[in-house]
Every structure is written in structure tokens, then in C-alpha cells.
Enzyme design. Sequence first.
Site, PDB file in Angstrom:
ATOM      1  N   ASN A   1       0.858  -1.182   0.000  1.00  0.00           N
ATOM      2  CA  ASN A   1       0.000   0.000   0.000  1.00  0.00           C
ATOM      3  C   ASN A   1       0.895   1.234   0.000  1.00  0.00           C
ATOM      4  O   ASN A   1       1.471   1.585   1.028  1.00  0.00           O
ATOM      5  CB  ASN A   1      -0.903  -0.019   1.234  1.00  0.00           C
ATOM      6  CG  ASN A   1      -1.762   1.233   1.353  1.00  0.00           C
ATOM      7  OD1 ASN A   1      -1.907   1.994   0.395  1.00  0.00           O
ATOM      8  ND2 ASN A   1      -2.331   1.448   2.532  1.00  0.00           N
ATOM      9  N   TRP A   2       1.007   1.866  -1.176  1.00  0.00           N
ATOM     10  CA  TRP A   2       1.916   3.004  -1.288  1.00  0.00           C
ATOM     11  C   TRP A   2       1.365   4.265  -0.634  1.00  0.00           C
ATOM     12  O   TRP A   2       2.090   5.249  -0.471  1.00  0.00           O
ATOM     13  CB  TRP A   2       2.206   3.306  -2.766  1.00  0.00           C
ATOM     14  CG  TRP A   2       2.965   2.221  -3.474  1.00  0.00           C
ATOM     15  CD1 TRP A   2       3.323   0.989  -2.981  1.00  0.00           C
ATOM     16  CD2 TRP A   2       3.466   2.268  -4.813  1.00  0.00           C
ATOM     17  NE1 TRP A   2       4.005   0.271  -3.925  1.00  0.00           N
ATOM     18  CE2 TRP A   2       4.104   1.030  -5.068  1.00  0.00           C
ATOM     19  CE3 TRP A   2       3.423   3.220  -5.831  1.00  0.00           C
ATOM     20  CZ2 TRP A   2       4.697   0.742  -6.290  1.00  0.00           C
ATOM     21  CZ3 TRP A   2       4.008   2.936  -7.046  1.00  0.00           C
ATOM     22  CH2 TRP A   2       4.649   1.709  -7.272  1.00  0.00           C
ATOM     23  N   LYS A   3       0.103   4.260  -0.297  1.00  0.00           N
ATOM     24  CA  LYS A   3      -0.566   5.428   0.292  1.00  0.00           C
ATOM     25  C   LYS A   3      -0.374   6.654  -0.615  1.00  0.00           C
ATOM     26  O   LYS A   3      -0.323   6.516  -1.828  1.00  0.00           O
ATOM     27  CB  LYS A   3      -0.085   5.648   1.722  1.00  0.00           C
ATOM     28  CG  LYS A   3      -0.257   4.386   2.579  1.00  0.00           C
ATOM     29  CD  LYS A   3      -0.010   4.626   4.043  1.00  0.00           C
ATOM     30  CE  LYS A   3      -0.207   3.328   4.814  1.00  0.00           C
ATOM     31  NZ  LYS A   3      -0.089   3.520   6.278  1.00  0.00           N
TER      32      LYS A   3
ATOM     33  N   HIS B   1      -9.524   1.002   5.408  1.00  0.00           N
ATOM     34  CA  HIS B   1      -8.239   1.229   6.086  1.00  0.00           C
ATOM     35  C   HIS B   1      -8.455   2.196   7.246  1.00  0.00           C
ATOM     36  O   HIS B   1      -9.272   3.116   7.166  1.00  0.00           O
ATOM     37  CB  HIS B   1      -7.223   1.798   5.099  1.00  0.00           C
ATOM     38  CG  HIS B   1      -5.816   1.772   5.603  1.00  0.00           C
ATOM     39  ND1 HIS B   1      -5.336   2.692   6.502  1.00  0.00           N
ATOM     40  CD2 HIS B   1      -4.775   0.933   5.339  1.00  0.00           C
ATOM     41  CE1 HIS B   1      -4.067   2.435   6.767  1.00  0.00           C
ATOM     42  NE2 HIS B   1      -3.707   1.367   6.089  1.00  0.00           N
TER      43      HIS B   1
ATOM     44  N   GLU C   1      -6.861   4.631   8.307  1.00  0.00           N
ATOM     45  CA  GLU C   1      -6.663   6.045   7.971  1.00  0.00           C
ATOM     46  C   GLU C   1      -7.901   6.625   7.313  1.00  0.00           C
ATOM     47  O   GLU C   1      -8.205   7.810   7.484  1.00  0.00           O
ATOM     48  CB  GLU C   1      -5.431   6.184   7.070  1.00  0.00           C
ATOM     49  CG  GLU C   1      -4.143   5.895   7.814  1.00  0.00           C
ATOM     50  CD  GLU C   1      -2.959   5.583   6.912  1.00  0.00           C
ATOM     51  OE1 GLU C   1      -1.878   5.305   7.457  1.00  0.00           O
ATOM     52  OE2 GLU C   1      -3.117   5.596   5.676  1.00  0.00           O
TER      53      GLU C   1
ATOM     54  N   GLU D   1      -5.128  -4.990  10.885  1.00  0.00           N
ATOM     55  CA  GLU D   1      -4.116  -3.939  11.057  1.00  0.00           C
ATOM     56  C   GLU D   1      -4.404  -3.175  12.348  1.00  0.00           C
ATOM     57  O   GLU D   1      -5.193  -2.226  12.350  1.00  0.00           O
ATOM     58  CB  GLU D   1      -4.156  -2.958   9.881  1.00  0.00           C
ATOM     59  CG  GLU D   1      -3.665  -3.518   8.573  1.00  0.00           C
ATOM     60  CD  GLU D   1      -3.283  -2.388   7.613  1.00  0.00           C
ATOM     61  OE1 GLU D   1      -2.131  -2.355   7.187  1.00  0.00           O
ATOM     62  OE2 GLU D   1      -4.144  -1.539   7.331  1.00  0.00           O
TER      63      GLU D   1
ATOM     64  N   GLY E   1       2.478   2.564  10.921  1.00  0.00           N
ATOM     65  CA  GLY E   1       3.372   3.701  10.787  1.00  0.00           C
ATOM     66  C   GLY E   1       4.070   4.110  12.069  1.00  0.00           C
ATOM     67  O   GLY E   1       4.701   5.167  12.125  1.00  0.00           O
TER      68      GLY E   1
ATOM     69  N   SER F   1       3.568  -2.038  10.413  1.00  0.00           N
ATOM     70  CA  SER F   1       5.024  -1.996  10.589  1.00  0.00           C
ATOM     71  C   SER F   1       5.685  -3.339  10.275  1.00  0.00           C
ATOM     72  O   SER F   1       6.559  -3.808  11.015  1.00  0.00           O
ATOM     73  CB  SER F   1       5.387  -1.543  12.014  1.00  0.00           C
ATOM     74  OG  SER F   1       4.912  -0.226  12.258  1.00  0.00           O
TER      75      SER F   1
ATOM     76  N   GLY G   1       2.980  -1.110   4.343  1.00  0.00           N
ATOM     77  CA  GLY G   1       2.980   0.315   4.050  1.00  0.00           C
ATOM     78  C   GLY G   1       4.362   0.804   3.676  1.00  0.00           C
ATOM     79  O   GLY G   1       4.807   0.678   2.543  1.00  0.00           O
TER      80      GLY G   1
END
Length: 259
Positions: free
Chosen positions: A9-11, A103, A105, A175, A181, A221, A242
Site C-alpha cells: 500500500n503506497w498510500k 483502512h 486512515e 491492522e 506507521g 510496521s 505500508g
Amino acid sequence: MRRKLIAGNWKMNGLSEEGLRLTEAIVERRLRAMEHGSEDAESCELLICPPFTLLAQIRPMLGGTGVSLGAQDCHPAASGAHTGDISAPMLADLGCAYVIVGHSERRQNHREDDSLVQAKAQAALDAGLTPILCIGETEDEREAGKTQEVLRRQLSGSLPELKSGEATSLVIAYEPVWAIGTGKSAKNEDVREAHASVRSFLEERFGAELAREARLLYGGSVKPETSASLLAEDEVDGALIGGASLKAEDFWAIAISCP
């Protein structure tokens, strides 16, 4: 046997040049392994989820590589007056096979609730995409001993309705919010316990066959130095990565650590 899935997941990272360079580096490693008949080439399925802006550019680079393309979100409607949004059929039209929904976020920063996540997951299925449904507890919820309660509540409200034979069209990513992160990663026993709870919930709701076939990923992570032990767990069917997915060498190192 459920085939392991390593998803990047490159975000919100990657302009054209760096995104294409990263894709090329991942593809080169995969093709090199395939050419040499290495077990690394087929040990797991690879998936990259770049920003929307890179999907069309990256798609032609992945043909015949065994690397799948996914997106990071979709709108629950197939079309309509939704300025700035992207629908699941649009993603399918771009060659995506997967889409991440729910997700943390998105849940936190965009106030997405379970019912909206469920609608997005259903939209993905309707468009022929495989949703990667994210769930996970906060640090406060874990410290209060509410992890199982939170996961079951999120699953109850976020899962789309599945029919017989659709289990392979569902991926759930556990997650824990406190591990995303932060550099902290859940212990193997914590992941094992969470995944067993998810599997149990799926069996209660959909039956034993579907529960056995659905793939459960861990995210939070994930690093090359710890991935082998994590991926060796019977209940861990892969990882949603991530930061480490933004470096080809790290992403590939995690991929080849699949048993």
C-alpha cells in the site's frame, strides 16, 4: 492451501518518475526469479496498490509478471454525481484486481463507518474486484481488553454478503491501529489470536468452507527482518505493507520470506 498474498500500500506517495522506477525494480526482481525457476517466483502472490494517478501508467508494466494491480479506495456507487471520487468499475476498467477498503486512515481521517465500508466492499465484489477489508483496534481498545470485541463489531458491520464460492474473493487485513506507521508491530501470538477470532467469526456467519478459504493478512510496521516468522504462522496468509513497500529491496525481501 491458501496462497500467500504480499500487498504493498503506497498510500499518498509517488509521482510518475519514482512510481514507475519502483514498479520497474519490483518487476525486475520477480522476472529474474521466474527466469531462474526460483521458488521465490511462485511462493506468493504480489500486489501493488499505487495512488490513483499512477494506475494507468503502471498497468502495462505488469503484464506477464505475476504482479497484480490494486487501488487504495473506491466509492460505493458505480457512477453518478460524486465529484472527485473513483468507482469500482472504473478501477476494474484500469486493470485493477483488488481494492483496499476500510483502512484505519480512511476510518479515522475521513470518518468512514462500518456501513460505508460494507457498501464499498460490496461495490468491489459487484465490479469483479477483490476487496481487502481492513479491521483493527486502537491502542486504548487493546489496553482495555476490547480487541476481540472491536474486531467482531467491525466484521459484523463491514463484511459484504458472500455466496457459496465467493470466499476466494475476500481478503481481510488485520491492522492494529497502534502498529500502523509507528514502528511497533504486534507479537506473533497477538496476530495468531486475532486471526483465529476472525476465522471463527467467518465460520459463524458463512460456514466452515468459506472460513477456511478466506485469506487473512497482517498489516502494521511489517519489516523484512521480522516477516519470515510472521508469515510462517498458519493463520497468516500474507501481509499488507505500508512503508516497506516503497523500497523494492524491502518489499521483495518480505515477499521471498514466504514459506
